[in-house]
Design a protein around this motif. Structure first.
Motif, mmCIF file in Angstrom:
data_model
loop_
_atom_site.group_PDB
_atom_site.id
_atom_site.type_symbol
_atom_site.label_atom_id
_atom_site.label_comp_id
_atom_site.label_asym_id
_atom_site.label_seq_id
_atom_site.Cartn_x
_atom_site.Cartn_y
_atom_site.Cartn_z
ATOM 1 N N MET A 1 -0.357 11.510 -1.163
ATOM 2 C CA MET A 1 1.095 11.681 -1.010
ATOM 3 C C MET A 1 1.576 12.805 0.055
ATOM 4 O O MET A 1 0.987 13.583 0.341
ATOM 5 C CB MET A 1 1.828 11.959 -2.226
ATOM 6 N N LEU A 2 2.633 12.148 0.858
ATOM 7 C CA LEU A 2 3.210 12.976 1.953
ATOM 8 C C LEU A 2 4.811 13.477 1.273
ATOM 9 O O LEU A 2 5.343 12.448 1.368
ATOM 10 C CB LEU A 2 3.123 12.672 3.318
ATOM 11 N N LEU B 1 5.084 8.203 -0.057
ATOM 12 C CA LEU B 1 5.990 8.921 1.291
ATOM 13 C C LEU B 1 7.315 9.236 0.431
ATOM 14 O O LEU B 1 7.999 8.243 0.093
ATOM 15 C CB LEU B 1 6.122 8.084 2.305
ATOM 16 N N ALA B 2 7.329 10.590 0.348
ATOM 17 C CA ALA B 2 8.631 10.870 -0.311
ATOM 18 C C ALA B 2 9.521 11.778 0.790
ATOM 19 O O ALA B 2 8.847 12.659 1.229
ATOM 20 C CB ALA B 2 8.382 11.824 -1.676
ATOM 21 N N ASP B 3 10.607 11.513 0.833
ATOM 22 C CA ASP B 3 11.590 12.129 1.861
ATOM 23 C C ASP B 3 12.623 12.769 1.147
ATOM 24 O O ASP B 3 13.620 12.167 0.507
ATOM 25 C CB ASP B 3 12.154 10.973 2.658
ATOM 26 N N ALA C 1 9.277 3.616 -9.538
ATOM 27 C CA ALA C 1 9.133 2.057 -8.680
ATOM 28 C C ALA C 1 8.345 2.342 -7.560
ATOM 29 O O ALA C 1 7.774 1.476 -7.250
ATOM 30 C CB ALA C 1 10.653 1.832 -8.130
ATOM 31 N N ALA C 2 8.045 3.747 -7.130
ATOM 32 C CA ALA C 2 7.151 3.907 -6.047
ATOM 33 C C ALA C 2 5.772 3.751 -6.573
ATOM 34 O O ALA C 2 4.878 3.804 -5.711
ATOM 35 C CB ALA C 2 7.387 5.360 -5.417
ATOM 36 N N LEU C 3 5.460 4.024 -7.707
ATOM 37 C CA LEU C 3 4.064 3.779 -8.231
ATOM 38 C C LEU C 3 3.810 2.391 -9.073
ATOM 39 O O LEU C 3 2.239 2.381 -8.791
ATOM 40 C CB LEU C 3 4.001 4.916 -9.328
ATOM 41 N N ASN D 1 0.635 -1.224 0.010
ATOM 42 C CA ASN D 1 0.048 -0.135 -0.131
ATOM 43 C C ASN D 1 0.700 1.178 0.100
ATOM 44 O O ASN D 1 0.410 2.249 0.021
ATOM 45 C CB ASN D 1 -0.809 -0.075 1.107
ATOM 46 N N ILE D 2 2.094 1.180 0.253
ATOM 47 C CA ILE D 2 2.776 2.474 0.266
ATOM 48 C C ILE D 2 4.100 2.282 -0.706
ATOM 49 O O ILE D 2 4.755 1.280 -0.879
ATOM 50 C CB ILE D 2 3.452 2.612 1.851
ATOM 51 N N GLY D 3 4.130 3.525 -1.427
ATOM 52 C CA GLY D 3 5.332 3.865 -2.341
ATOM 53 C C GLY D 3 6.286 4.866 -1.793
ATOM 54 O O GLY D 3 6.054 5.777 -0.944
ATOM 55 N N PHE D 4 7.546 4.634 -1.772
ATOM 56 C CA PHE D 4 8.676 5.384 -1.126
ATOM 57 C C PHE D 4 9.486 5.942 -2.242
ATOM 58 O O PHE D 4 9.738 5.409 -3.345
ATOM 59 C CB PHE D 4 9.530 4.388 -0.345
ATOM 60 N N VAL D 5 9.950 7.350 -2.030
ATOM 61 C CA VAL D 5 10.732 7.915 -2.690
ATOM 62 C C VAL D 5 11.803 8.510 -1.689
ATOM 63 O O VAL D 5 11.303 9.402 -0.940
ATOM 64 C CB VAL D 5 10.239 9.301 -3.615
#
Lengths: 236, 851
Positions: A205-206, A174-176, A164-166, A94-98
């Motif tokens: 997106m956060l 969640l993008a840091d 890749a996050a999508l 459920n979560i994608g990371f960048v």
């Protein structure tokens, strides 16, 4: 203005979160009773000084770190009540990371990095492969599908990371500091690309950032200060 | 300052240092252990010989017919001025009530002894109150033992005990005991039974006979003595020659053991290389900053090499301690093997020799420094202030792969050429083998790349992306994994090479024994453990009775003796057999256009002798030449009709027909009988009848099956030490893989953390690491096969041939091939367990906090 009341349609809900870290003999409280919510499809820009708790908040939302108290509910699932394995499985579905440093797996090709999450979840199929191909095409790297990360430039690596996050169609991205390691021009292009893809996917997106440019793609802007969220409207 | 920074870096990952220390320590322990055990066995031989030789400068040695009291009396009366002589009888006898316990019976003349073994005996001026010279001279069976030997046998002065001598049981009486005099090695006296020479002659049933005459000869009198020698087959030789002959006998055995022990060191060198490389790669940032701050290339290289030397020193000191313990464990088996193969080794004790241990220490430290030389050089190439990523350094390493492989191929070709330059030197053979291993190690990394390229789709199909990642990660960290694979490959190849060589050799010996042992029963006198050392004859009346026993279909009497040749003593076996026995000899070389059958017939007809392969090899002999032997009638040249396969004696042997032997040596004694039962009687019944015929004579009947089993058991014990070497090399390789994986786990913390953040479960992390390990082990195992088979070929055709003169065809047991691959895979998987557990615990939160 502190954010307190949650609408009934909240996709992400933080309820009275407390998070402390042990430091030496004592401890440091990052959040004490923090509450917030994000509606489905919203893009939030999260500002704050270094050490203000931005990454901690992302980790709590990802289920990487459990809170010491309170609830972290995402699409009806309370991550705080789930065990480590359940949180891990929830995260990969459920979560994608960048990440700021892209964090592609160096031993996988660009295409394999895109497919990593669905494959980890045992859900790789023709549809996911087609999605991955389309996303790579969309970020302009179709020709580099078989390249390993160390053969790509920083901008290219981050475009792969965004795709890749999508690819596993997460509901929450969640993008840091996604543009922290990119030059100004590339960063602007990257932000536009990220926003476009997230909006089109209907994901939430956060984005934790120091870059004021991010406010331009956000629906709301949060600023973390002393463990409290202060909110203002975005510039979209 | 540089050292302090370096030390703090190591303190962060002490396990990596610990693993390297253990690896080197194991290697040094192997070298030191075998070294100490080797020198203990050598020293035991030398001490024992020195003890019974005393101060003698020369010895008169007999031919097959011996020398006797009359020869001694004649020599003594005609001795030049200043020359002293003492007669000696020396033989091994077995203590009847202590199976396996051998006493060396030393018969001397107390009146002639004085100058020879004055410190040994409580004779001639001894102040021992309980020693009675008259009783020593006159009492039947009177012997004197060292106090602790008597205690071990449970004897006190006055008690009697039985010994077995040449088929008889003889009662001995302990006259008194003595404490070794100052200057004598107590261990060398263990098992020595002193007796008067006439008593010894009676005990051994050789009244009037002597084994040798010891001489004290002033320099320059040797020539005058030689003309006095009678009979003609006796020989004057310096007393040191005997000790030298024993040392020569076992030299190849010791050399091979020493070389074997170096395998563990070679594997340990890879471990050091790995550790040093890791310490350099993981400090590129630090090194770059130090260079920017003004540290010179030499200073950086000095730190890396200094660290390696320090590590090597600590590890070698630990290894030497472990080696001393290992030597105590090895010496028992080693002396037993030497006893079975060559000659009885007296009690051998481990003695700490500082110089030898210093050399072992040096081997450990130098191996460590040499292994760290390349990483040290790499450290100096780090430019100031530039911190290169791992991918860059890996790319640089990969760019060098073709060159490394090319160097490896050239090195292997050079190793082959070196082995061809000297067709006899064992040392050159081992140098070639070392070159082959080193060359192959350079080819391994490119083999890893090729192997993983082939393996990746398979791993992906079987285990999904985890499988692909596991396989790919081996290649992406090739500078690290390549060395671990090389170490593991070499350990597995050593195991395979030694295993194939031993298995092939064993199969050949088994086949040879089956062909050779065609009779039903073998009759011999009871023999000490070192049967080859002193063959004893059966009594003639017993032989007559046994041959006349009803039910004996065929009999082959055999006489085993040692005769003098132009180069020294040689074993000679005289048979009385006919053409039917030809199958037991495989003639591999014969004269010109003649045939194996012609060579055989020439031998049976008494036209010449057959020699064994080891003798032909050692003495550069071949069919068609002549062999000069000292007979009872003086020296005679015997034509060599052929060379035969024989694995009984690595010093070589001469086979001669019984008639020809008796013609030249006038000796009708029989050492053993090979008897075949008539079909109606069978072996069991024949043995019963023969035992009845033997009556009170103490003889040994051995069925061919038992003889075969015993011989193979000796073979297995001989090669048992190779198992120790294989295991220790495997342990070092295991530590190498563990070390490499631990280093990788440290480097991959971020990657694993990100994977965990993406939703990779701890179980999947474990699977990832174990796939990486399995792939590493599989490729190492597969890469070990060509090297292992090449090593087997070199060990069989070069080392064995040059050391012992034997030839045998290589067999390829599929089980051993599978074992080598399995060993590598299991070692790698086991090595991966802890790193996998460690990586699975990687906290993604901690990694992401570092963003």
């Amino acid at each position: 203005m502190p954010f307190s009341s949650a609408p009934t349609t909240a996709f992400v809900q933080l309820d009275a979160i407390t998070k402390r870290y042990r430091e030496g003999a004592g401890g440091r409280t990052v959040f004490s009773g923090l509450s917030a919510h994000i509606a489905k499809g919203e893009i939030i820009a999260l500002f704050g000084r270094s050490g203000s708790g931005k990454s901690t908040l992302l980790n709590l939302l990802a289920g990487i770190d459990p809170p010491d108290a309170g609830r972290v509910v995402i699409d009806g699932t309370d991550l705080a009540a789930a065990n480590e394995r359940a949180r891990t499985v929830f995260r990969r579905r459920n979560i994608g990371f960048v990440f700021q440093s892209f964090n592609l797996i160096p031993t996988l090709t660009a295409m394999e990095n895109l497919l990593l999450r669905v494959e980890l979840d045992g859900r790789a199929d023709a549809a996911s492969r087609a999605r991955a191909t389309a996303l790579l095409d969309e970020v302009g790297l179709a020709a580099r599908a078989d390249s390993f990360p160390d053969r790509l430039s920083g901008g290219e690596q981050q475009r792969v990371a965004v795709a890749a996050a999508l690819v596993h169609q997460p509901a929450l991205i969640l993008a840091d500091e996604p543009t922290g390691n990119l030059d100004e021009h590339t960063a602007a292009t990257m932000l536009a690309l990220l926003a476009r893809l997230v909006r089109r996917a209907g994901a939430t997106m956060l984005v934790a950032t120091h870059s004021s440019e991010v406010a331009a793609i956000a629906d709301r802007v949060w600023t973390l200060h002393d463990g409290v969220i202060q909110e203002r409207a975005g510039e979209v | 300052m540089i050292w302090r920074a370096s030390w703090r870096h190591h303190a962060r990952s002490p396990w990596l240092l610990a693993l390297a220390v253990i690896g080197v320590a194991v290697g040094v322990a192997m070298v030191a252990g075998i070294d100490l055990a080797n020198s203990a066995a050598r020293r035991a031989f030398a001490d024992a010989i020195a003890t019974v030789t005393g101060t003698a400068t020369h010895q008169v040695l007999p031919g097959p017919n011996g020398i006797n009291d009359a020869d001694y009396a004649r020599l003594r009366t005609s001795l030049p001025q200043g020359v002293q002589a003492a007669p000696v009888i020396e033989a091994e006898v077995m203590v009847a009530d202590h199976p396996g316990r051998v006493l060396r019976l030393l018969g001397v003349d107390p009146f002639a002894e004085g100058a020879f073994r004055s410190g040994l005996l409580p004779i001639g001026g001894s102040d021992r109150s309980d020693f009675s010279l008259p009783r020593f001279l006159t009492e039947p069976g009177a012997v004197v033992l060292a106090q602790y030997t008597a205690t071990e046998l449970g004897l006190t002065p006055g008690s009697t005990f039985l010994v077995r001598v040449g088929g008889r049981r003889v009662a001995l009486k302990l006259l008194s005991t003595f404490q070794p005099a100052a200057g004598f090695n107590a261990r060398a006296l263990r098992g020595l039974a002193l007796t008067d020479i006439s008593t010894a002659q009676e005990i051994l049933g050789r009244v009037g006979a002597l084994d040798r005459i010891d001489l004290l000869v002033p320099a320059g009198s040797e020539a005058a003595l030689a003309v006095l020698l009678r009979p003609a087959d006796s020989e004057l030789q310096p007393s040191g020659a005997r000790a030298q002959a024993i040392q020569n006998l076992t030299a190849a055995f010791h050399t091979n053991l020493s070389a074997l022990s170096l395998i563990a060191v070679v594997v340990a060198m890879f471990l050091i290389y790995n550790t040093a490389t890791f310490s350099v790669v993981s400090r590129r940032d630090l090194i770059g900053r130090l260079r920017a701050a003004g540290a010179t290339r030499a200073a950086i290289a000095g730190v890396v090499l200094g660290e390696a030397a320090l590590l090597g020193l600590v590890a070698s000191l630990i290894g030497i301690g472990a080696g001393i313990a290992l030597a105590h464990g090895l010496i028992g088996g080693m002396t037993r093997t030497i006893g079975e193969l060559y000659a009885t080794v007296p009690d051998a004790g481990i003695v700490i020799e500082p110089l030898a241990l210093f050399c072992d220490l040096l081997v450990g430290v130098l191996a460590t420094v040499v292994a760290a030389a390349v990483p040290a050089w790499e450290a100096t190439t780090v430019p100031p202030r530039v911190a290169l990523g791992r991918s860059h350094s890996e790319s640089a390493f990969r760019a060098r792969l073709p060159w490394l492989a090319l160097c490896g191929v050239v090195l292997m070709a050079a190793a082959g050429a070196v082995m061809l330059t000297s067709v006899r030197s064992v040392a050159v053979g081992f140098a070639g083998l070392g070159g082959l291993i080193a060359g192959y190690a350079l080819v391994v990394p490119i083999g890893v790349v090729a192997g993983m390229w082939l393996l990746r789709p398979i791993a992906r199909a079987l285990f999904g992306p985890i499988g692909a990642m596991g396989v790919r990660s081996v290649v992406s960290a090739l500078s690290r994994t390549g060395v671990a694979v090389a170490a593991l490959s070499i350990a597995a190849a050593a195991s395979l090479g030694i295993g194939v060589m031993v298995a092939s050799f064993r199969a050949t010996v088994d086949e040879w024994l089956t062909q050779t042992l065609v009779a039903d029963l073998y009759v011999t006198a009871p023999r000490p453990i070192a049967a080859k050392a002193s063959p004893q004859a059966l009594s003639p009346t017993l032989v007559t009775r046994l041959l006349a026993t009803p039910g004996v279909a065929a009999a082959v009497p055999k006489r085993d003796v040692k005769v003098r040749s132009s180069w020294g003593e040689v074993s000679l076996s005289a048979f009385d057999h006919d053409d039917r026995a030809m199958g037991r000899f495989r003639v591999t070389s014969f004269v010109g256009s003649a045939s194996a059958a012609a060579a055989w017939q020439g031998y049976v007809a008494g036209n010449g002798v057959l020699i064994t392969e080891p003798l032909a090899w050692r003495q550069h002999l071949h069919a068609g030449q002549t062999l000069r032997l000292r007979t009872a009638q003086g020296e005679h040249d015997f034509p060599i009709t052929g060379v035969v396969v024989d694995y009984a004696n690595d010093q070589g042997q001469v086979f001669i027909s019984g008639a020809l032997y008796r013609q030249w040596w006038r000796d009708t004694a029989v050492t053993s009988l090979s008897l075949t039962a008539t079909p109606d009687v069978g072996r069991v019944e024949l043995e019963r009848r023969l035992r009845a015929q033997a009556g009170g004579d103490d003889v040994v009947f051995t069925a061919s099956r038992d003889l075969l089993d015993t011989s193979l058991a000796v073979f297995d014990r001989t090669f048992a030490i190779t198992d120790v070497a294989r295991i220790l090399a495997g342990v070092v390789a295991f530590i190498g893989v563990l070390s490499a994986l631990m280093a990788l786990s440290l480097e991959r913390t971020r990657e694993i953390g990100v994977l965990r953040a993406h939703g990779c479960t701890p179980g999947q992390v474990v699977a990832l690491v174990l796939t990486q390990c399995g792939a590493t082990g599989l490729i190492a195992g597969l890469l070990s096969l060509p090297l292992g088979l090449a090593m087997a070929q070199v060990l069989a055709a070069v080392i064995n041939r040059r050391s012992f003169g034997w030839t045998f065809p290589l067999a390829l047991p599929p089980g051993l091939l599978a074992q080598a691959v399995g060993l590598a895979v299991i070692a790698a998987l086991l090595a991966g367990v802890y790193p996998a557990w460690r990586m699975a615990r990687t906290s993604p939160a901690a990694v992401l906090r570092d963003e």
